[in-house]
Design a protein around this motif. Structure first.
Motif, PDB file in Angstrom:
ATOM      1  N   ASP A 184       0.204   3.679  -3.369  1.00 28.02           N
ATOM      2  CA  ASP A 184      -0.991   4.504  -3.208  1.00 28.02           C
ATOM      3  C   ASP A 184      -0.852   5.893  -3.819  1.00 28.02           C
ATOM      4  O   ASP A 184      -1.798   6.665  -3.819  1.00 28.02           O
ATOM      5  N   ARG A 190       2.936   8.512  -0.908  1.00 30.29           N
ATOM      6  CA  ARG A 190       4.090   8.490  -0.012  1.00 30.29           C
ATOM      7  C   ARG A 190       5.447   8.469  -0.704  1.00 30.29           C
ATOM      8  O   ARG A 190       6.456   8.647  -0.043  1.00 30.29           O
ATOM      9  N   ASN A 200       0.782  -1.229   0.000  1.00 34.85           N
ATOM     10  CA  ASN A 200       0.000   0.000   0.000  1.00 34.85           C
ATOM     11  C   ASN A 200       0.821   1.290   0.000  1.00 34.85           C
ATOM     12  O   ASN A 200       0.607   2.149  -0.828  1.00 34.85           O
ATOM     13  N   GLU A 201       1.742   1.471   0.918  1.00 34.02           N
ATOM     14  CA  GLU A 201       2.397   2.778   0.993  1.00 34.02           C
ATOM     15  C   GLU A 201       3.307   3.066  -0.197  1.00 34.02           C
ATOM     16  O   GLU A 201       3.645   4.209  -0.437  1.00 34.02           O
TER      17      GLU A 201
END
Length: 90
Positions: free
Chosen positions: A67, A70, A63-64
């Protein structure tokens, strides 16, 4: 940042991905280096019968890192994830 050279069999159009904590991979048996960072193998693949194996040296596809918030937009982790999925399903 890990650069990906043209002609890569898994990532044909991705040129750089973001990886934070790389762990070098030792190659044995049918394993082949897929990506290098400096003098280390950081991703490898193998074909065993009809199966394909992908071994990352960093959990870069979660995810990070995909997404879009980040890491800088210059990194192509989302694109690389799609190319990896297509390679695995082929």
């Amino acid at each position: 940042m890990v650069p990906i050279l043209a002609g890569n069999p898994v990532f044909p159009s991705t040129r750089k991905i973001y990886e934070k904590e790389l762990a070098p991979i030792g190659l044995f048996g049918p394993a082949k280096a897929l990506l290098h960072h400096e003098d280390y193998v950081v991703m490898a693949t193998a074909t065993l019968g009809k199966s394909r194996v992908f071994a990352p040296g960093d959990p870069w596809l979660y995810n990070e890192y995909v997404d879009g918030r980040r890491i800088p937009a210059q990194y192509e982790n989302v694109k690389a994830g799609g190319e990896l999925a297509r390679w695995l399903l082929r």
